[in-house]
Scaffold this active site. Structure first.
Site, PDB file in Angstrom:
ATOM      1  N   ASP A  99      41.489 -94.758  54.169  1.00  0.00           N
ATOM      2  CA  ASP A  99      42.003 -94.746  52.812  1.00  0.00           C
ATOM      3  C   ASP A  99      41.536 -93.451  52.157  1.00  0.00           C
ATOM      4  O   ASP A  99      40.345 -93.131  52.201  1.00  0.00           O
ATOM      5  CB  ASP A  99      41.450 -95.961  52.055  1.00  0.00           C
ATOM      6  CG  ASP A  99      42.447 -96.542  51.079  1.00  0.00           C
ATOM      7  OD1 ASP A  99      42.926 -95.792  50.221  1.00  0.00           O
ATOM      8  OD2 ASP A  99      42.732 -97.754  51.171  1.00  0.00           O
ATOM      9  N   ASP A 201      45.900 -93.459  48.316  1.00  0.00           N
ATOM     10  CA  ASP A 201      45.908 -94.333  47.153  1.00  0.00           C
ATOM     11  C   ASP A 201      46.718 -93.723  46.005  1.00  0.00           C
ATOM     12  O   ASP A 201      46.587 -92.524  45.714  1.00  0.00           O
ATOM     13  CB  ASP A 201      44.443 -94.534  46.714  1.00  0.00           C
ATOM     14  CG  ASP A 201      44.275 -95.650  45.702  1.00  0.00           C
ATOM     15  OD1 ASP A 201      44.620 -96.797  46.039  1.00  0.00           O
ATOM     16  OD2 ASP A 201      43.801 -95.379  44.584  1.00  0.00           O
ATOM     17  N   GLU A 264      50.778 -94.772  49.156  1.00  0.00           N
ATOM     18  CA  GLU A 264      50.919 -96.005  48.364  1.00  0.00           C
ATOM     19  C   GLU A 264      51.764 -95.680  47.141  1.00  0.00           C
ATOM     20  O   GLU A 264      51.356 -94.879  46.303  1.00  0.00           O
ATOM     21  CB  GLU A 264      49.552 -96.537  47.910  1.00  0.00           C
ATOM     22  CG  GLU A 264      49.697 -97.901  47.243  1.00  0.00           C
ATOM     23  CD  GLU A 264      48.658 -98.203  46.158  1.00  0.00           C
ATOM     24  OE1 GLU A 264      48.493 -99.382  45.824  1.00  0.00           O
ATOM     25  OE2 GLU A 264      48.037 -97.270  45.625  1.00  0.00           O
ATOM     26  N   HIS A 325      45.761-105.970  49.537  1.00  0.00           N
ATOM     27  CA  HIS A 325      44.620-106.453  48.765  1.00  0.00           C
ATOM     28  C   HIS A 325      44.867-106.498  47.257  1.00  0.00           C
ATOM     29  O   HIS A 325      43.977-106.877  46.509  1.00  0.00           O
ATOM     30  CB  HIS A 325      43.405-105.569  49.075  1.00  0.00           C
ATOM     31  CG  HIS A 325      43.628-104.149  48.656  1.00  0.00           C
ATOM     32  ND1 HIS A 325      44.586-103.336  49.237  1.00  0.00           N
ATOM     33  CD2 HIS A 325      43.057-103.396  47.685  1.00  0.00           C
ATOM     34  CE1 HIS A 325      44.570-102.157  48.650  1.00  0.00           C
ATOM     35  NE2 HIS A 325      43.656-102.159  47.706  1.00  0.00           N
ATOM     36  N   ASP A 326      46.051-106.059  46.824  1.00  0.00           N
ATOM     37  CA  ASP A 326      46.366-106.055  45.395  1.00  0.00           C
ATOM     38  C   ASP A 326      47.369-107.122  44.983  1.00  0.00           C
ATOM     39  O   ASP A 326      47.616-107.304  43.790  1.00  0.00           O
ATOM     40  CB  ASP A 326      46.964-104.690  44.989  1.00  0.00           C
ATOM     41  CG  ASP A 326      45.988-103.544  45.142  1.00  0.00           C
ATOM     42  OD1 ASP A 326      44.776-103.764  44.956  1.00  0.00           O
ATOM     43  OD2 ASP A 326      46.448-102.427  45.451  1.00  0.00           O
TER      44      ASP A 326
HETATM   45  O1  TEU Z   1      46.417 -99.753  43.647  1.00  0.00           O
HETATM   46  C1  TEU Z   1      47.290 -99.238  42.708  1.00  0.00           C
HETATM   47  C2  TEU Z   1      48.258-100.178  42.067  1.00  0.00           C
HETATM   48  O2  TEU Z   1      49.309 -99.734  41.681  1.00  0.00           O
HETATM   49  C3  TEU Z   1      48.009-101.588  41.801  1.00  0.00           C
HETATM   50  O3  TEU Z   1      48.589-102.502  42.611  1.00  0.00           O
HETATM   51  C4  TEU Z   1      46.735-101.941  41.133  1.00  0.00           C
HETATM   52  O4  TEU Z   1      45.964-102.757  41.935  1.00  0.00           O
HETATM   53  C5  TEU Z   1      46.985-102.683  39.850  1.00  0.00           C
HETATM   54  O5  TEU Z   1      47.794-101.919  39.057  1.00  0.00           O
HETATM   55  C6  TEU Z   1      45.670-102.950  39.153  1.00  0.00           C
HETATM   56  O6  TEU Z   1      45.635-104.267  38.682  1.00  0.00           O
HETATM   57  C7  TEU Z   1      45.468 -98.925  44.241  1.00  0.00           C
HETATM   58  C8  TEU Z   1      44.523 -99.757  45.069  1.00  0.00           C
HETATM   59  O7  TEU Z   1      45.244-100.379  46.101  1.00  0.00           O
HETATM   60  C9  TEU Z   1      43.817-100.725  44.169  1.00  0.00           C
HETATM   61  O8  TEU Z   1      43.022-101.631  44.876  1.00  0.00           O
HETATM   62  C10 TEU Z   1      42.989 -99.917  43.196  1.00  0.00           C
HETATM   63  O9  TEU Z   1      42.393-100.771  42.242  1.00  0.00           O
HETATM   64  C11 TEU Z   1      43.814 -98.874  42.474  1.00  0.00           C
HETATM   65  O10 TEU Z   1      44.706 -98.169  43.319  1.00  0.00           O
HETATM   66  C12 TEU Z   1      42.917 -97.829  41.880  1.00  0.00           C
HETATM   67  O11 TEU Z   1      42.361 -97.054  42.900  1.00  0.00           O
END
Ligand code: TEU
Ligand code: CA
Length: 530
Positions: A99, A201, A264, A325-326
């Site tokens: 990542d 990310d 992403e 994970h989100d």
């Molecule tokens: O995620 C970015 C993202 O767009 C989201 O799905 C995010 O989790 C959400 O807007 C917040 O509630 C990435 C990562 O995958 C995420 O785990 C991180 O928190 C985020 O970036 C910041 O690095």
């Protein structure tokens, strides 16, 4: 057809390191733990592992707030543990994707500590500092992804800094060439150490409007929506200049053989496909989250696949994701019976599939009691269902204490079904979801048309979704029943003569099909034609 790269023919498996396997009994997963569990990935049949961040971090956002890009956080182990994991994955023929979090650092990163020290510090311009608005308030209306203004006032120097996520995650200034070089050095550090590529990310966030104009209000915003939806992110992300930056990243990567760049990106389809870049010199795989974001019904799914196939640039390789994970877990979104259909769909569509750890055993979102909540997304905007702890609970390995995840107290509670839903138990069951995943992956590997064949939609009615994969290696029909009722389809000439390769129920292999096909409720089948 040209020979495919590993990231085209292979299957990617995402590990969230905190939750995969604890190696030292502190209740938090770590690199040694992952190394110990690599054989699970071999039995499953995946080709590459993507590790969410394990770098040095104060853990305000569980590792997405990095204080040292080139070191391992002691919670996860050491650089030596990384090297060992790299070696063990290599021995098993597994690729290792890391990542990369270039949009922001931790506020405790030395770069930011310098930057905030004074307006004249050499690193001041490494971050995004702006004067207050005329009324003393934030410079513009941009919101944080975790709620509230995206601007934090710094008393000491009298300016605001920008943070698209937590205030503990200040955004780097990607218009500054020194910042770019510093991150490219980070990439080289890990590429030299054996990384096979990066999942980058929030790659679409790196460039912001040069004039910092206000975002326009979102007419679709409703009370109860997360704050970030209050405005359309017209100026705070997805700026045209981003594509030059990604081309530079790609150039760094292309200095090494056979590496992959994954982005992403949460954007509408027509914006998303721009991230392949001019002449495909952007991301190899701009993550395609349509299966994560769309309602689960046959008509919608057929539409999104067709639109995606049509929108891809010539030579752009597709990819599909079911969870991460989100986002809420697939088994919770569609239910256990449809989770089997989802698995078949993910592994038969054209494009690289990415699996999220635990989805292969049907892990569900766990209910997290208020006093155990960890995720800042839930803490900052409670009760809106934004918390991501439910989809980050520990992997369930066997029937021993804590499902074999830890000998200590797990950092998040296990899902209550762990005594039945674990790798060891499901591996013994020849009809389980885990067995289905293994069979699907094995079949995909043994059936070149499932990897390289073109996608040909088949018009369906009701809850059915069907398509063909076609190449000189052969022809395969995939028919999925997304509904709770049995359905019979007449494929006519298209399927005059066929043989079932696999059913999601795992009980019809070898059955012959002549035109008509009866599908049970929630059943999907893969049929070899001819
Ligand atoms: O995620 C970015 C993202 O767009 C989201 O799905 C995010 O989790 C959400 O807007 C917040 O509630 C990435 C990562 O995958 C995420 O785990 C991180 O928190 C985020 O970036 C910041 O690095
Ligand atoms: Ca540990």
């Amino acid at each position: 057809m040209a020979e495919l790269a590993w990231w085209q023919s292979g299957i990617i498996y995402q590990i969230y390191p905190r939750s995969f396997q604890d190696g030292n009994g502190d209740g938090i997963g770590d690199l040694q733990g992952i190394t110990r569990r690599l054989d699970h990935l071999i039995c499953l049949g995946v080709d590459a592992v993507w590790l969410s961040p394990f770098y040095q971090s104060p853990m305000a956002d569980f590792g997405y707030d990095i204080a040292d890009y080139c070191n391992v956080d002691p919670i996860f182990g050491s650089l030596a543990d990384f090297d060992r994991l790299r070696e063990e994955t290599r021995q098993r023929g597994l690729k290792l994707i890391l990542d990369l979090v270039p949009n922001h650092t931790s506020d405790r990163h030395p770069w930011f500590e310098e930057s905030r020290a004074s307006r004249h510090n050499a690193k001041r311009d490494w971050y995004i500092w702006r004067d207050p608005a005329a009324d003393g308030g934030p410079p513009n209306n941009w919101r944080s992804n975790f709620g509230g203004s995206a601007w934090e006032f710094d008393e000491a120097t009298g300016q605001y800094y920008y943070h698209a996520f937590l205030k503990e995650q200040p955004d780097l200034n990607w218009r500054n060439p020194a910042v770019r070089e510093a991150i490219y050095d980070v990439m080289r550090f890990w590429l030299d150490r054996g990384a096979d590529g990066f999942r980058v990310d929030v790659i679409w966030h790196l460039m912001k409007d040069a004039e910092f104009r206000d975002n326009p209000p979102n007419p679709g915003f409703q009370p109860g929506d997360p704050e970030i939806r209050r405005y359309l992110e017209v100026y705070s992300a997805d700026q045209p200049e981003i594509h030059d930056v990604i081309a530079e990243m790609r150039h760094v990567l292309d200095g090494y053989a056979e590496r992959v760049l994954i982005g992403e990106i949460y954007l509408p389809l027509e914006r998303l496909v721009a991230y392949y870049g001019a002449d495909l010199k952007g991301a190899h795989l701009p993550f395609n989250f349509q299966l994560v974001e769309s309602p689960w019904n046959a008509r919608t799914l057929a539409r999104i696949v067709e639109e995606y196939e049509r929108a891809l640039p010539a030579g752009g390789w597709p990819n599909w994701v079911l969870g991460n994970h989100d986002r809420p877990r697939i088994a919770s979104r569609v239910g256990q019976p449809q989770a089997r259909v989802a698995a078949m769909k993910l592994l038969t569509l054209r494009g690289t599939p990415t699996l999220y750890y635990g989805d292969e055993i049907g892990l569900e979102d766990a209910e997290i009691p208020p006093d155990l909540v960890q995720d800042p997304a839930e803490k900052n905007e409670p009760g809106l269902g934004l918390g991501r702890d439910p989809q980050r609970t520990p992997m369930q390995w066997d029937r021993s204490d804590n499902a074999g995840f830890t000998t200590g107290k797990p950092w998040l509670p296990l899902s209550p079904d762990w005594r039945e839903r674990n790798v060891a138990t499901l591996a013994e069951d020849e009809r389980s979801l885990l067995t289905l995943y293994r069979r699907l992956i094995a079949l995909r590997k043994a059936t070149p048309v499932l990897v390289a064949g073109s996608y040909v939609p088949i018009e369906m009615t009701k809850d059915l979704f069907a398509f063909e994969r076609v190449s000189e290696d052969g022809r395969v029909v995939v028919a999925l029943n997304l509904g709770p009722e049995p359905e019979t389809v007449d494929f006519g000439e298209r399927l005059a003569q066929g043989r079932i390769l696999l059913s999601t129920h795992l009980d019809r292999e070898g059955e012959s099909v002549t035109g008509r096909l009866a599908l049970r409720a929630d059943e999907g089948v893969i049929i070899a034609v001819g």
